[in-house]
Write an enzyme that holds these catalytic residues in place. Structure first.
Site, mmCIF file in Angstrom:
data_model
loop_
_atom_site.group_PDB
_atom_site.id
_atom_site.type_symbol
_atom_site.label_atom_id
_atom_site.label_comp_id
_atom_site.label_asym_id
_atom_site.label_seq_id
_atom_site.Cartn_x
_atom_site.Cartn_y
_atom_site.Cartn_z
ATOM 1 N N TRP A 1 0.827 -1.209 0.000
ATOM 2 C CA TRP A 1 0.000 0.000 0.000
ATOM 3 C C TRP A 1 0.853 1.247 0.000
ATOM 4 C CZ3 TRP A 1 -4.429 -0.616 -1.970
ATOM 5 C CH2 TRP A 1 -5.169 -1.777 -1.746
ATOM 6 N N ASP B 1 -1.758 6.699 5.910
ATOM 7 C CA ASP B 1 -2.843 5.850 5.413
ATOM 8 C C ASP B 1 -3.145 4.843 6.530
ATOM 9 O OD1 ASP B 1 -4.498 3.990 4.233
ATOM 10 O OD2 ASP B 1 -3.083 3.408 2.649
ATOM 11 N N LYS C 1 -12.780 -1.331 5.911
ATOM 12 C CA LYS C 1 -12.047 -2.270 6.749
ATOM 13 C C LYS C 1 -12.565 -2.234 8.187
ATOM 14 C CE LYS C 1 -9.300 -2.753 3.149
ATOM 15 N NZ LYS C 1 -8.178 -1.925 2.760
HETATM 16 C C1 LIG Z 1 -7.639 -1.398 1.433
HETATM 17 C C2 LIG Z 1 -6.552 -0.429 1.530
HETATM 18 C C3 LIG Z 1 -6.423 0.636 0.629
HETATM 19 C C4 LIG Z 1 -7.333 0.815 -0.552
HETATM 20 O O1 LIG Z 1 -8.574 1.220 -0.147
HETATM 21 P P1 LIG Z 1 -9.715 1.569 -1.203
HETATM 22 O O2 LIG Z 1 -10.769 2.123 -0.333
HETATM 23 O O3 LIG Z 1 -10.087 0.278 -1.874
HETATM 24 O O4 LIG Z 1 -9.200 2.550 -2.165
HETATM 25 C C5 LIG Z 1 -5.397 1.534 0.828
HETATM 26 N N1 LIG Z 1 -4.544 1.403 1.843
HETATM 27 C C6 LIG Z 1 -4.631 0.390 2.725
HETATM 28 C C7 LIG Z 1 -3.651 0.296 3.850
HETATM 29 C C8 LIG Z 1 -5.640 -0.553 2.606
HETATM 30 O O5 LIG Z 1 -5.730 -1.561 3.495
#
Ligand SMILES: *Cc1c(COP(=O)(O)O)cnc(C)c1O
Length: 360
Positions: free
Chosen positions: A102, A171, A195
Site C-alpha cells: 500500500w 494511510d 475495513k
Molecule cells: C484497502 C486499503 C487501501 C485501498 O482502499 P480503497 O478504499 O479500496 O481505495 C489503501 N490502503 C490500505 C492500507 C488498505 O488496506
C-alpha cells in the site's frame, strides 16, 4: 440465521448491532415512510445523521478542533493521488516510507505528480519490518512524510509514530479507530471505510487546518480538500449509505466503551492469535519481525503450500471464512477488525490446534 466468523481483509465484518439496526430501518427510516438512502442529502433527517457521524468521529478519536473531518468518495486510493496533487508543489519534495504494497501504491501516485524521496524501503527484508524513526532518510523542508500505518497485506504496523518536522500523513485504512491516536504527531490521517468502519465507497479524512491551508486551489473542485471542509462534506452528494453505516458503527463503539475498550479488545484478540502461532513449535510461523506485528491483519505460514490450502478449505467448512492470504504473498491472513468478537479468535485458535494435531 447463522453468522460466520468473517476474517476477510475488506470489505469486512461489521458490528452485528449496526447491521441489525440498518436492516430494521432500511425500508422506513424512523417513520418517514422512506429509506434514509432514498432521501435528499439536503434534507433535515439525513443532515442530522451526517453531522452526528462527524461529531462522533471527533468524540471517539478525541480529535482537536483545529482538525477538519471529511467524508469523501474514491476510497483510500483517491487519497494516494489527492495528497500529492494538493501538497506536492513545484520545487518541493515529498518523503515516502515504503513498508509494503500500500505504501508503494501511494509512492507511485506521488511520483506522477512531483519529486519524491524514498525515505526508507523495506524491500531488503521483503517488507517484514517497520523502520526505526532514526533510520528514516528525511528531506529538509519536505512537503510531507507519507506512511502506511498498517500494511494490510504484509501484516506489519507502526506501533508508535515518529515526531517529524514536516507534516506526517498516514494511510490508516486497515486500522482506523482501533486505537487512540497521538494528534501531536499526525497532521493527516485517511482511511477507506470498508475495513473498520462501514461498507466500501468512502474515505474518512482527518486533516489539520494548518495543512489544509497549504493545499493547491488551482485544481478541480472535488480534488480540493477546502471544497469539502467548507461544505461539511456536502459539496456534492455524499455516500449516504456508507455514512449512515459508519454512524451506526460509531454508536456501537461508543456503547461498549469507546477507544479504550476497542484497544483493549484488539490487544486481547491479537495476543490470543500470536500466542497460538508462537506456541506451535514452528508449525505455524509468522514471517514478520515480532516488534512490527500488526494487531489487525495477522499473517502466518504453514509447513507447505498444500497444507495452507487444506487449512483454508477446512477452516471455511467450520465457519471461519476469508483466511486466504493476499494473492501476492500467499499463506494465511486473519483480518481481525473491531467487529470480530473474541469468540471468533477462540474458535480459530481451537481449529488451529486441531488442524496441527491432525496434520502435524
Ligand atoms: C484497502 C486499503 C487501501 C485501498 O482502499 P480503497 O478504499 O479500496 O481505495 C489503501 N490502503 C490500505 C492500507 C488498505 O488496506
Amino acid at each position: 440465521m447463522a453468522r460466520i466468523y468473517n476474517f476477510s481483509a475488506g470489505p469486512s465484518i461489521l458490528p452485528l448491532q449496526a447491521l441489525e439496526e440498518a436492516a430494521e430501518k432500511m425500508v422506513d427510516y424512523e417513520g418517514s415512510g422512506m429509506s434514509l438512502v432514498e432521501m435528499s442529502h439536503r434534507g433535515k433527517i439525513y443532515d442530522s445523521v451526517h453531522s452526528e457521524t462527524i461529531s462522533l468521529t471527533r468524540e471517539l478519536l478525541n480529535i482537536p478542533e483545529d482538525y477538519d473531518i471529511l467524508l469523501l468518495q474514491g476510497g483510500a486510493t483517491l487519497q494516494f493521488g489527492m495528497v500529492p496533487m494538493s501538497f506536492l508543489k513545484e520545487g518541493m519534495t515529498a518523503d515516502y516510507v515504503v513498508t509494503g504494497s500500500w505504501a508503494k501504491k501511494a509512492l507511485n501516485d506521488g511520483k506522477l505528480i512531483g519529486k519524491v524521496n524514498v525515505a526508507w524501503d523495506g524491500k531488503e527484508n521483503n517488507y517484514t519490518t517497520i523502520p526505526d524513526a532514526k533510520d528514516l532518510n528525511l528531506t529538509k523542508d519536505a512537503a510531507y512524510i507519507h506512511i502506511c500505518s498498517n500494511e494490510t497485506i504484509g501484516g506489519i504496523q507502526w506501533q508508535d509514530f515518529p515526531k517529524t518536522d514536516a507534516p506526517l500523513i498516514a494511510d490508516m485504512s486497515s486500522e482506523i479507530m482501533s486505537r487512540p491516536l497521538p494528534w501531536d504527531k499526525l497532521d493527516m490521517v485517511y482511511a477507506g471505510a470498508q475495513k473498520n468502519l462501514a461498507p466500501s465507497g468512502m474515505a474518512l479524512i482527518i486533516m489539520k487546518k494548518s495543512l489544509l491551508e497549504k493545499a493547491r486551489t488551482d485544481i478541480p473542485a472535488y480534488l480540493q480538500y477546502a471544497t469539502h471542509a467548507e461544505a461539511n462534506s456536502l459539496y456534492n452528494t455524499p455516500p449516504t449509505f456508507s455514512i449512515w453505516m459508519a454512524n451506526l458503527t460509531f454508536k456501537w463503539i461508543k456503547s461498549i466503551g469507546g477507544m479504550a475498550e476497542i484497544e483493549k479488545r484488539r490487544d486481547e484478540k491479537a495476543k490470543l492469535l500470536y500466542d497460538a502461532i508462537d506456541g506451535s513449535n514452528g508449525y505455524y510461523r509468522s514471517p514478520v519481525d515480532a516488534k512490527s506485528r500488526s494487531k489487525m491483519n495477522m499473517v502466518w505460514r504453514l509447513p507447505s503450500e498444500d497444507l495452507e490450502a487444506a487449512f483454508i478449505k477446512e477452516a471455511d467448512k467450520e465457519g471461519l471464512s476469508g483466511l486466504k492470504g493476499h494473492r501476492s504473498v500467499g499463506g494465511i491472513r486473519a483480518s481481525v477488525y473491531n467487529a470480530m468478537p473474541k469468540e471468533g479468535i477462540v474458535t480459530l485458535v481451537d481449529f488451529m490446534t486441531k488442524f496441527m494435531e491432525k496434520n502435524g
